[in-house]
Write a protein that holds these residues in place. Structure first.
Motif, PDB file in Angstrom:
ATOM      1  N   GLY A  45      -6.896   9.919 -11.397  1.00 54.27           N
ATOM      2  CA  GLY A  45      -7.433  10.088 -10.290  1.00 54.27           C
ATOM      3  C   GLY A  45      -6.902   9.596  -8.723  1.00 54.27           C
ATOM      4  O   GLY A  45      -6.691  10.391  -8.084  1.00 54.27           O
ATOM      5  N   GLY A  46      -6.006   9.312  -9.278  1.00 55.11           N
ATOM      6  CA  GLY A  46      -4.854   8.840  -8.236  1.00 55.11           C
ATOM      7  C   GLY A  46      -3.733   9.431  -8.125  1.00 55.11           C
ATOM      8  O   GLY A  46      -3.206  10.462  -7.050  1.00 55.11           O
ATOM      9  N   TYR A  47      -3.530  10.245  -9.200  1.00 51.16           N
ATOM     10  CA  TYR A  47      -2.764  11.536  -9.264  1.00 51.16           C
ATOM     11  C   TYR A  47      -3.959  12.274  -8.418  1.00 51.16           C
ATOM     12  O   TYR A  47      -2.311  12.849  -7.604  1.00 51.16           O
ATOM     13  CB  TYR A  47      -2.285  11.802 -10.584  1.00 51.16           C
ATOM     14  N   ALA A  48      -4.325  12.370  -8.585  1.00 50.71           N
ATOM     15  CA  ALA A  48      -5.380  13.832  -7.683  1.00 50.71           C
ATOM     16  C   ALA A  48      -5.721  13.404  -6.796  1.00 50.71           C
ATOM     17  O   ALA A  48      -5.485  14.141  -5.454  1.00 50.71           O
ATOM     18  CB  ALA A  48      -6.806  13.935  -8.086  1.00 50.71           C
ATOM     19  N   ASP A  49      -5.208  12.298  -5.833  1.00 46.65           N
ATOM     20  CA  ASP A  49      -5.432  12.404  -4.660  1.00 46.65           C
ATOM     21  C   ASP A  49      -3.834  12.317  -3.831  1.00 46.65           C
ATOM     22  O   ASP A  49      -3.552  12.603  -2.876  1.00 46.65           O
ATOM     23  CB  ASP A  49      -5.588   9.847  -4.254  1.00 46.65           C
ATOM     24  N   ARG A  50      -3.276  12.332  -4.737  1.00 45.10           N
ATOM     25  CA  ARG A  50      -1.607  12.699  -4.198  1.00 45.10           C
ATOM     26  C   ARG A  50      -0.942  14.202  -4.348  1.00 45.10           C
ATOM     27  O   ARG A  50      -0.344  14.143  -3.293  1.00 45.10           O
ATOM     28  CB  ARG A  50      -0.370  11.431  -5.391  1.00 45.10           C
ATOM     29  N   LYS A  51      -1.353  14.989  -5.754  1.00 46.45           N
ATOM     30  CA  LYS A  51      -1.001  15.839  -5.664  1.00 46.45           C
ATOM     31  C   LYS A  51      -2.250  16.640  -5.665  1.00 46.45           C
ATOM     32  O   LYS A  51      -1.744  17.612  -5.952  1.00 46.45           O
ATOM     33  CB  LYS A  51      -0.357  15.805  -7.558  1.00 46.45           C
ATOM     34  N   GLY A  52      -3.234  16.834  -5.449  1.00 47.91           N
ATOM     35  CA  GLY A  52      -4.112  17.198  -5.565  1.00 47.91           C
ATOM     36  C   GLY A  52      -4.694  17.213  -6.866  1.00 47.91           C
ATOM     37  O   GLY A  52      -4.924  17.085  -7.667  1.00 47.91           O
ATOM     38  N   ARG A  53      -6.523  17.935  -6.164  1.00 46.33           N
ATOM     39  CA  ARG A  53      -7.250  17.738  -7.865  1.00 46.33           C
ATOM     40  C   ARG A  53      -7.166  18.388  -8.905  1.00 46.33           C
ATOM     41  O   ARG A  53      -7.126  18.339  -9.989  1.00 46.33           O
ATOM     42  CB  ARG A  53      -8.781  18.470  -7.148  1.00 46.33           C
ATOM     43  N   LEU A  54      -6.774  19.942  -8.563  1.00 49.21           N
ATOM     44  CA  LEU A  54      -6.319  21.288  -9.791  1.00 49.21           C
ATOM     45  C   LEU A  54      -5.117  20.511 -10.275  1.00 49.21           C
ATOM     46  O   LEU A  54      -4.843  21.140 -11.831  1.00 49.21           O
ATOM     47  CB  LEU A  54      -5.912  22.770  -8.787  1.00 49.21           C
ATOM     48  N   ARG A  55      -4.018  19.799 -10.016  1.00 48.94           N
ATOM     49  CA  ARG A  55      -3.274  19.492 -10.861  1.00 48.94           C
ATOM     50  C   ARG A  55      -3.665  18.535 -11.593  1.00 48.94           C
ATOM     51  O   ARG A  55      -3.241  18.341 -12.919  1.00 48.94           O
ATOM     52  CB  ARG A  55      -1.886  19.198 -10.186  1.00 48.94           C
ATOM     53  N   SER A  56      -3.898  17.347 -11.039  1.00 53.51           N
ATOM     54  CA  SER A  56      -5.225  16.594 -12.571  1.00 53.51           C
ATOM     55  C   SER A  56      -6.354  17.645 -12.419  1.00 53.51           C
ATOM     56  O   SER A  56      -6.003  16.316 -14.242  1.00 53.51           O
ATOM     57  CB  SER A  56      -5.638  15.889 -11.206  1.00 53.51           C
ATOM     58  N   LEU A  57      -7.001  18.324 -12.742  1.00 55.66           N
ATOM     59  CA  LEU A  57      -7.875  18.937 -13.393  1.00 55.66           C
ATOM     60  C   LEU A  57      -7.391  19.517 -15.000  1.00 55.66           C
ATOM     61  O   LEU A  57      -7.189  19.644 -15.980  1.00 55.66           O
ATOM     62  CB  LEU A  57      -8.117  20.252 -13.481  1.00 55.66           C
ATOM     63  N   ARG A  58      -5.291  20.006 -14.219  1.00 58.15           N
ATOM     64  CA  ARG A  58      -4.747  20.949 -15.476  1.00 58.15           C
ATOM     65  C   ARG A  58      -4.271  19.946 -16.160  1.00 58.15           C
ATOM     66  O   ARG A  58      -4.329  20.164 -17.724  1.00 58.15           O
ATOM     67  CB  ARG A  58      -3.891  21.742 -14.960  1.00 58.15           C
ATOM     68  N   VAL A  59      -3.693  18.343 -15.928  1.00 57.55           N
ATOM     69  CA  VAL A  59      -3.210  17.859 -16.470  1.00 57.55           C
ATOM     70  C   VAL A  59      -4.364  17.205 -18.119  1.00 57.55           C
ATOM     71  O   VAL A  59      -3.743  17.365 -19.360  1.00 57.55           O
ATOM     72  CB  VAL A  59      -2.709  16.541 -15.761  1.00 57.55           C
ATOM     73  N   SER A  60      -5.269  16.855 -16.968  1.00 56.80           N
ATOM     74  CA  SER A  60      -6.561  16.262 -18.417  1.00 56.80           C
ATOM     75  C   SER A  60      -7.172  17.303 -19.118  1.00 56.80           C
ATOM     76  O   SER A  60      -6.991  17.269 -20.709  1.00 56.80           O
ATOM     77  CB  SER A  60      -7.717  15.618 -17.108  1.00 56.80           C
ATOM     78  N   ILE A  61      -7.019  18.636 -18.601  1.00 60.03           N
ATOM     79  CA  ILE A  61      -7.623  19.800 -19.313  1.00 60.03           C
ATOM     80  C   ILE A  61      -6.362  19.637 -21.114  1.00 60.03           C
ATOM     81  O   ILE A  61      -6.566  20.032 -22.145  1.00 60.03           O
ATOM     82  CB  ILE A  61      -7.547  21.494 -19.127  1.00 60.03           C
TER      83      ILE A  61
END
Length: 377
Positions: A45-61
């Motif tokens: 969640g913190g990564y999504a706030d810093r780097k963007g939602r799509l980047r976090s979604l790619r890491v999670s998948i």
């Protein structure tokens, strides 16, 4: 799919002769390892706030797909002993990390892609979960119809997780090609998100409380698949048929879900949501009292409760997302949702399994202690 194959997973990876059944051990792995969700929520969640939602979604998948591949390929207890349940627990822990960051990033992405219709856009999150449940049921039912009984026990869940791995790869490719939402708040100016404070913590508690009702109903339905077979001794196909009816019934009411979400976008009124929440809470208590006399209720309760509470569930994801400002939405929404799901949802299957298998043990222990105390007196 893990919940649908809990019996087969338990007999394959967990040792026989433990105090609780192998199915209960598998459900414990299902519930307890999801305690990793708050950790994943904080990190991703913190990564999504810093780097963007799509980047976090790619890491999670990527994390989810890797862990699912491990579940499909790890040898059983008969071959590697206690290493098998240890690997299963680790894979489930990694899946919990992924799930912890997935909801917050995905919901924030949907809200920020359609800010004028935030609640309706966020309702796609719930629709996606319903479609995923339908896909899992279709895979489970198809494998049990095609494979012989013995082969289904040994390889059915591995094929299912193999299919899940392929779908995870396709999901990663889809997310690689998606367009990012425009950054907002401090992230747009290259600044870090504001630190957590008392107001942030209060919002997290609010979101955790909002998700409690839906999490309880969702995981109650999953637990009933195993409970109906092990305790009520119903044929394996009946819970699957009931789950299919539940999921298809919820999909049939998707237009009403959108209409209710649109109403909240226009008016911002929460009275219909509160009314639906109260109705489901009261009827859940009534059903809990009646299920002992009418065991068949466990197969129809999930659909009934979801439809009765639709005025609450339809705008719920959007309401939770709008609790936070954009700069804190990824982490705050993920943490609140993860904590609510863990406390009120994922521990429920283990609790049901413990109550079904452990209550007689507890009663015997209390009875023996009482007799000993009376003898001492």
């Amino acid at each position: 799919m893990y919940a649908h194959f809990a019996r087969e997973i338990g007999s394959t990876f967990f040792p026989p002769g433990v105090r609780f059944s192998q199915t209960t051990a598998a459900l414990a792995a299902f519930g307890l390892t999801c305690c990793a969700r708050p950790v994943g929520a904080w990190i991703l969640g913190g990564y999504a706030d810093r780097k963007g939602r799509l980047r976090s979604l790619r890491v999670s998948i990527v994390i989810m797909t890797t862990a699912t591949f491990v579940l499909a390929t790890v040898p059983g207890y008969a071959r590697i002993g206690l290493l098998a349940p240890a690997v299963i627990m680790l894979a489930r822990f990694c899946q919990g990390l992924s799930m912890g960051g997935e909801f917050g990033s995905a919901t924030a992405f949907l809200i920020e892609s359609r800010p004028a219709h935030a609640t309706r856009a966020a309702s796609w999150q719930a629709i996606g979960q319903i479609l995923a449940s339908l896909g899992a049921l279709a895979v489970t039912f198809g494998l049990r119809q095609v494979l012989p009984a013995g082969a289904s026990d040994e390889t059915g869940f591995r094929i299912a997780f193999g299919i899940g791995t392929l779908l995870g790869i396709l999901a990663l490719l889809a997310r690689m090609g998606a367009e990012p939402t425009p950054p907002r708040g401090p992230a747009a100016r290259g600044m870090p998100a504001p630190p957590a404070d008392a107001r942030f913590c209060l919002r997290v508690v609010t979101v955790g409380s909002m998700v409690a009702l839906g999490a309880g109903i969702t995981y109650f339905g999953l637990a009933m698949l195993a409970y109906a077979q092990s305790e009520l001794h119903v044929p394996a196909d009946i819970p699957l048929y009931a789950s299919v009816i539940s999921v298809v019934g919820q999909l049939a009411f998707t237009p009403l879900r959108w209409r209710l979400a649109n109403r909240f976008d226009r008016t911002g009124r929460i009275v219909p949501s509160l009314a639906g929440c109260g109705l489901v809470a009261v009827l859940s208590l009534c059903a809990a009292c009646a299920v002992g006399r009418h065991p068949g209720l466990v197969l129809v309760l999930p659909l009934g409760l979801n439809l009765l509470g639709l005025s609450y569930f339809a705008p719920l994801d959007g309401q939770m997302g709008l609790v936070f400002p954009a700069a804190q939405r990824g982490r705050g929404l993920a943490i609140g949702y993860a904590c609510g799901v863990v406390l009120f949802g994922t521990l429920l299957p283990f609790l049901i399994g413990w109550l079904s298998g452990g209550v007689p043990v507890v009663r015997s222990w209390v009875r023996n202690c009482s007799r000993g105390w009376l003898f001492w007196c």
